[in-house]
Design a protein around this motif. Sequence first.
Motif, PDB file in Angstrom:
ATOM      1  N   LEU A   1       0.822  -1.210   0.000  1.00  5.08           N
ATOM      2  CA  LEU A   1       0.000   0.000   0.000  1.00  5.08           C
ATOM      3  C   LEU A   1       0.860   1.266   0.000  1.00  5.08           C
ATOM      4  CD1 LEU A   1      -2.930   1.114   0.202  1.00  5.08           C
ATOM      5  CD2 LEU A   1      -2.634   1.105   2.689  1.00  5.08           C
ATOM      6  N   ARG A   2       0.552   2.185  -0.922  1.00  6.57           N
ATOM      7  CA  ARG A   2       1.188   3.498  -0.973  1.00  6.57           C
ATOM      8  C   ARG A   2       0.091   4.534  -1.170  1.00  6.57           C
ATOM      9  NH1 ARG A   2       4.403   0.524   0.478  1.00  6.57           N
ATOM     10  NH2 ARG A   2       6.589   0.239  -0.139  1.00  6.57           N
ATOM     11  N   ILE A   3       0.051   5.531  -0.316  1.00  4.82           N
ATOM     12  CA  ILE A   3      -1.013   6.534  -0.348  1.00  4.82           C
ATOM     13  C   ILE A   3      -0.391   7.922  -0.406  1.00  4.82           C
ATOM     14  CG2 ILE A   3      -3.033   7.480   0.843  1.00  4.82           C
ATOM     15  CD1 ILE A   3      -3.255   4.808   2.312  1.00  4.82           C
ATOM     16  N   SER A   4      -0.745   8.668  -1.429  1.00  3.10           N
ATOM     17  CA  SER A   4      -0.339  10.070  -1.512  1.00  3.10           C
ATOM     18  C   SER A   4      -1.430  10.918  -0.870  1.00  3.10           C
ATOM     19  CB  SER A   4      -0.130  10.486  -2.967  1.00  3.10           C
ATOM     20  OG  SER A   4       0.031  11.887  -3.053  1.00  3.10           O
ATOM     21  N   LEU A   5      -1.042  11.825  -0.007  1.00  5.93           N
ATOM     22  CA  LEU A   5      -2.022  12.690   0.648  1.00  5.93           C
ATOM     23  C   LEU A   5      -2.384  13.886  -0.210  1.00  5.93           C
ATOM     24  CD1 LEU A   5      -0.727  12.589   4.323  1.00  5.93           C
ATOM     25  CD2 LEU A   5      -2.413  11.140   3.188  1.00  5.93           C
ATOM     26  N   ASN A   6      -1.732  13.998  -1.355  1.00  8.10           N
ATOM     27  CA  ASN A   6      -2.050  15.073  -2.277  1.00  8.10           C
ATOM     28  C   ASN A   6      -3.112  14.644  -3.286  1.00  8.10           C
ATOM     29  OD1 ASN A   6      -1.781  17.608  -3.627  1.00  8.10           O
ATOM     30  ND2 ASN A   6      -0.431  16.620  -5.140  1.00  8.10           N
ATOM     31  N   ARG A   7      -3.182  13.342  -3.540  1.00  8.27           N
ATOM     32  CA  ARG A   7      -4.152  12.814  -4.493  1.00  8.27           C
ATOM     33  C   ARG A   7      -4.369  11.342  -4.143  1.00  8.27           C
ATOM     34  NH1 ARG A   7      -1.282   9.537  -7.739  1.00  8.27           N
ATOM     35  NH2 ARG A   7       0.967   9.899  -7.918  1.00  8.27           N
TER      36      ARG A   7
END
Length: 719
Positions: A17-23
């Motif tokens: 899992l990789r989550i960008s908080l910008n998109r």
Amino acid sequence: MADKQCREEDYSQLRDLRISLNRGGEGGKGGGEEDGDSDSGFSLCFWLYLSSSARPSSVILRQMTSENEDEVPFLALSEDNKLTLFPLMFLHEEAPSTSSSFPWTDMLHASAEIECPLEKWVHVGCEVATNHMFLHIDGKLVGEESLTSLCSEHHFRDNLKRISLAGNDGKLDGYVYNVQVLPISASITDQFVKPPVKLSLDGSSIFDGVEDGGDGVWSIVGGKASCRRNFCLHVVLANAFGRSVNKEMEIVASLVYADNGSPVEKTRDVAEAPLLTSYDGLEHPSTDRPVPLIRGRATFKLKISQLSSKSDNRLFRVCFRTMHAQTYPFLEAYSHPIRCISRNRSNRPLALGKRLASTTALFDEIHSGKGNDGSGVVQEIYGDDHFHILNQSVLRCNTPSKHSKLENDKSPSSIDTSGILEKDEISLKTSLEARSNNFEGTDGALSDSESTDARNYESRWTKEAMNPISDAVIFKYCLEDTYERLMLLKDMLTSASDEDITNFAEQVCLYAGCSHHRYQILISKRLLQEGVDTWNSITRNSHHVLWTDVVPEIDKRFRNIACSNRGLSGEDLDVLRGIAGCGDQLGQEEFARMWYWLYPVASALSNEQINAMWACLSPKWIEGLITREEAEIALKGSRGPQKPGTFVLRFPTSRSWPHPDAGSLVVTYVGADSALHHKLLSLDYRKKDARPLPELLLEEPELSQLGRVCRQGNAACQS
């Protein structure tokens, strides 16, 4: 795969899992239009599944930047296994840093009050703003903390773009589903939808052919083709809300070792596959015959060819898994540990047509108004509602005891009201004993109730030849599982007279060594006819009907059979819906499954003493149609087990007609050891006590106060 709840691409391993908080990042997606409110924070929602190997003080999601990939926690398991949310670095004064020391207990955090369950889906919502952070579990706010921002709102947005979240890098085995990054204005409660699925063994179904010795280990008769016996297990595909998922999917069963999960291989002296399944009357390797899910359920009729004694006395498990290319632990289900024994093993005998789970029923004496010898019974329940029997002269809840053995000329023992052992003078005819023992091929030890049955049926032995129902049918009924018994009864009722059915019931009780089959056989015609009438009145020749249209008629029929003004509550109807295994629409198969459980329960409630307890609402002696899980959760309490002696009464959902224990009443209570126990209750008719049943219950040494199942809050409260 059409069903969105089962699409493989919606599930991912935590470590990937990789989550960008910008998109919306990989495995996640953006949450709508950006607005001014979204600049001041964000909401992260996802379903989380942690395996049984998860350990306390483990990071679930870590904070990362392009300059630093050290382990800075964002979401973690605390030392006591509670979900814990931390502030964001660069944004909050209270945030952890790369120099922060494990286990981060000295840092500000928002934490849940209860432990995070393992091997179960939970919905997690993290709301992070400039001045606060909220932690939601399953749509409810469980933790919050005020924060101090390190920057202005404009810089907050810029710094937020620098941070990404990553799953634990292999140190924690877990899975996520439906990851969403949303504006902070979005309601996390509204995201508590689209639940993931899980495959599990259906605990509400009857485990035919299974003996539970009380230690959580099942004993199943296996080995040679001439000796091994069928056992039935049921699996269900349900979503996180407990609803069956109607999905076209095949499930395959295999036999594995309980200690390490490795497959059980063929041995040199056994050419057959270790686990076999019956299909069209033939046996096939279970791995060659996957079973399709039908409305979220699959039934397996299995046999084990390999004995534990041939495998260094190791225990087995039956593993059920989907036919997906990708293997997920939540799409696997395992049985209890299994000890596969031969039929002639004497230290764990399985008498003719008898399993510990079906040796006796509670309401034989209650329904008929008297027992064979006038005595009542108490039954200790082992494992998943399995019973052990002691003869008693009053309503008793005693500690477990082994079955008395019939050795040489010694007779079995019974226990009187004072607990003193005494001998029953029982003499069995040699011919009866020899015939029974030769047929069953096992140790001929009889329990007290079985010996009494044999004594009472001696005079009927000579009438067997006059019974138009053949011995083969009688023996088959004794040996088969509940489903096969049901089909035999249905077929028999089309041509047999009432007298034939009565004689058949007596013969089954004789050869099965259990008198409690009688009532289930005798009510068959009435149960089936009223079931047909009820179905026809509901559907009016339709194949399916809305569940909401079924409810009024079911409640009406229940009241009539139970002879009670108290009907079924919304929670009771939810339990019935779960037993039926239906969705918004009810089919005839689901209706029959529900009816076969409900009718014996309603019939039991028509008994005068049970009826009075059902009608009593203050205190509420019988909460309703509660499940075993509800009773256990209530008595465990949110702050630990209730006071020893606290108990609740329930009807076990794992017993349906024509199982001899259908319609039984069980007491679940907190023992002196603070552990939960389950016992069947029965009334005494030899020395009838005119006092009410509640008064007799409270005289039991193990029972001191009635508990209350607050079904909305899952808590027990003293009555």
